[in-house]
Scaffold this active site. Structure first.
Site, mmCIF file in Angstrom:
data_model
loop_
_atom_site.group_PDB
_atom_site.id
_atom_site.type_symbol
_atom_site.label_atom_id
_atom_site.label_comp_id
_atom_site.label_asym_id
_atom_site.label_seq_id
_atom_site.Cartn_x
_atom_site.Cartn_y
_atom_site.Cartn_z
ATOM 1 N N TRP A 197 11.657 -0.405 27.393
ATOM 2 C CA TRP A 197 10.578 -1.301 26.951
ATOM 3 C C TRP A 197 11.072 -2.745 27.019
ATOM 4 O O TRP A 197 12.190 -3.060 26.619
ATOM 5 C CB TRP A 197 10.177 -0.921 25.526
ATOM 6 C CG TRP A 197 9.145 -1.796 24.899
ATOM 7 C CD1 TRP A 197 7.954 -2.195 25.429
ATOM 8 C CD2 TRP A 197 9.218 -2.379 23.585
ATOM 9 N NE1 TRP A 197 7.274 -2.988 24.536
ATOM 10 C CE2 TRP A 197 8.024 -3.121 23.398
ATOM 11 C CE3 TRP A 197 10.153 -2.342 22.559
ATOM 12 C CZ2 TRP A 197 7.759 -3.817 22.233
ATOM 13 C CZ3 TRP A 197 9.885 -3.024 21.398
ATOM 14 C CH2 TRP A 197 8.703 -3.757 21.233
ATOM 15 N N ASP A 278 13.736 5.203 18.939
ATOM 16 C CA ASP A 278 12.522 4.398 18.870
ATOM 17 C C ASP A 278 11.356 5.371 19.042
ATOM 18 O O ASP A 278 11.147 5.922 20.125
ATOM 19 C CB ASP A 278 12.521 3.338 19.979
ATOM 20 C CG ASP A 278 11.323 2.398 19.893
ATOM 21 O OD1 ASP A 278 10.458 2.598 19.014
ATOM 22 O OD2 ASP A 278 11.241 1.459 20.712
ATOM 23 N N LYS A 314 0.010 2.990 18.040
ATOM 24 C CA LYS A 314 -0.647 3.850 19.025
ATOM 25 C C LYS A 314 -1.344 5.042 18.378
ATOM 26 O O LYS A 314 -2.536 5.278 18.612
ATOM 27 C CB LYS A 314 0.386 4.355 20.041
ATOM 28 C CG LYS A 314 1.231 3.275 20.693
ATOM 29 C CD LYS A 314 0.406 2.277 21.462
ATOM 30 C CE LYS A 314 1.258 1.356 22.318
ATOM 31 N NZ LYS A 314 2.155 0.467 21.563
#
Length: 469
Positions: A197, A278, A314
């Site tokens: 990311w 993560d 999300k």
């Protein structure tokens, strides 16, 4: 100012006054009648003001101000958020924004979960206040998020071996963990996947934590370079922190198999490394909260100490609420208590305490069996829509491409992203010619794609892949 000459002349008492001025060539200013004012930004001059009164009516002043921020350069656009800015400026009706990882409906509209609206209605009915939260956040949220991550019956939970602090979504939680590493493990290195990311590197750079990369993506297979990954983790200095994506790897969408996760855990344990997860897509990748947390639970079941950052952007669509958590699993309750105290100490000068709204939404949804069931159903719906789009894109590519290229990697990837394998020039062509906005590493967000647009996207990919080198 010795090198500057100011003069004022008047033709007569009855005539209007006229002003003339002579300054050195590089002096720039503006003039106002009645009070003549010169503003300048000459290097090396600060707050120098000269006033001259003539004829009793006209005041003239020269202000020389050099900005203390003159040496600050313009920052480049964010590689992810900048995509949306460019998309908004495009007027073409065929444009597609596949850059930012945010869920859209089939009509490509933002989606607020129904269960979130119900949780917010409960908050209104209860008349909850807006008082400050403790530094560690809302207690009900911290309990719920740890149990979602590990399972309510997990020994780590029952033995109080986890330090959980509410953070500012995934980014803020990662940043808090990075500060912990910098302060209490100085010089220790974090290993991040290549690619990863886009914000991971920024977070560790700003925290002053050294990092390096381990191999992850294999461009030849558009799959996982598992042997390279294991070799690089083995080669890292003992006691390193290994940043892992719990599920739905961003940007590739390529996850290790359960067997590969076992091997990764073996090597991290052998090298005395610390796993640093993560977890940004729990429940959103497969549609199952438990399945998407299986990698983290595997490490915890082995008795390994680990760090886990969580986000609810999300899976609950709480993008703007900035709600997440940092969890540190320790070998004892006493160690967890000390770690939590230091996380709070680090958080205090950063942001003092976290926001309450998103935390209450999560706590209400998880704490109410009916709402919790509705949430799981909505996650399955969102994950299912993305899977359908993924299948349709694959079918469209296979129907159009007669070259024999294998596009099956699209189906093997998971989550909201697909790593297309397109290079920068090909990605530029996607945007410049086809108005498809995406990151320059070839990542597309399938969450921003509809079934109706799959054919158009397939045409764009075909043209870019075959006609641009």
């Amino acid at each position: 100012m010795a090198s500057s000459m100011l003069s004022l002349a008047s033709a007569s008492a009855s005539a209007s006054a006229s002003a003339s001025l002579s300054l050195q060539e590089n002096l720039k200013g503006k003039v106002k009648l009645g009070s003549v004012h010169f503003a300048s930004c000459l290097p090396g001059k600060t707050n120098s003001i000269i006033k001259a009164n003539h004829f009793g009516r006209i005041s003239m002043s020269v202000a020389l101000n050099a900005s203390r921020f003159e040496g600050i350069a313009m920052a480049p656009p964010d590689p992810i958020l900048g995509v949306s800015e460019a998309f908004r400026a495009d007027t073409d009706e065929k444009k597609l924004n596949l850059g930012v990882g945010a869920y859209r409906t089939e009509e490509l509209h933002p989606y607020v979960l129904k269960v979130v609206k119900k949780a917010e209605q409960l908050m209104l009915e209860r008349g909850e206040n807006k008082e400050y939260l403790p530094i560690e956040g809302l207690a009900a949220f911290n309990k719920a998020t740890a149990e979602l991550l590990l399972g309510a019956d997990n020994p780590v939970i029952k033995e109080s071996r986890i330090a959980t602090v509410q953070g500012l979504s995934g980014t803020g939680s990662l940043r808090l963990a990075a500060a912990l590493i910098e302060r209490y493990f100085p010089g220790s290195k974090v290993l991040i996947s290549s690619p990863t990311w886009g914000n991971h590197k920024n977070i560790f750079n700003d925290a002053g934590v050294p990092w390096s990369e381990y191999r992850y993506y294999d461009p030849k297979t558009v799959g996982l370079d598992f042997e390279g990954m294991i070799a690089d983790i083995k080669a890292a200095p003992d006691g390193s922190f290994i940043l892992l994506h719990g599920c739905a790897h961003n940007p590739t969408g390529i996850d290790p198999t359960p067997e590969q996760w076992e091997k990764i855990a073996d090597v991290i344990h052998e090298k005395n490394h610390v796993a640093f997860f993560d977890v940004a897509y729990q429940g959103f990748a497969s549609g199952s909260l438990d399945e998407d947390a299986s990698s983290v639970r595997l490490f915890a079941a082995r008795g390994m100490e680990l760090i886990v950052a969580q986000s609810y952007s999300k899976n609950l669509g709480l993008y703007a609420e900035r709600i997440g958590a940092i969890n540190v699993v320790c070998s004892s309750a006493e160690a967890a208590s000390r770690v939590k105290s230091q996380l709070k100490r680090l958080a205090r000068p950063m942001y003092s305490n976290p926001p309450v709204h998103g935390a209450r939404v999560v706590a209400n949804v998880v704490g109410d069996p009916a709402l919790f069931g509705e949430w799981k159903a909505e996650m399955e719906m969102m994950a299912g829509r993305i899977k359908n789009v993924r299948q349709k894109l694959y079918d469209s590519l296979m129907a159009k491409d007669k070259s024999g290229k294998d596009w099956s990697f699209i189906l093997k990837q998971i989550g909201m992203f697909s790593f297309t394998g397109l290079n920068k020039a090909q990605s530029d062509n996607m945007t410049d010619k086809w108005h498809v906005y995406m990151t320059k590493d070839g990542r597309i967000s399938l969450a921003g794609l509809s079934l109706a647009k799959c054919e158009y996207l397939a045409d764009a990919i075909m043209d870019s892949y075959h006609n641009v080198s």
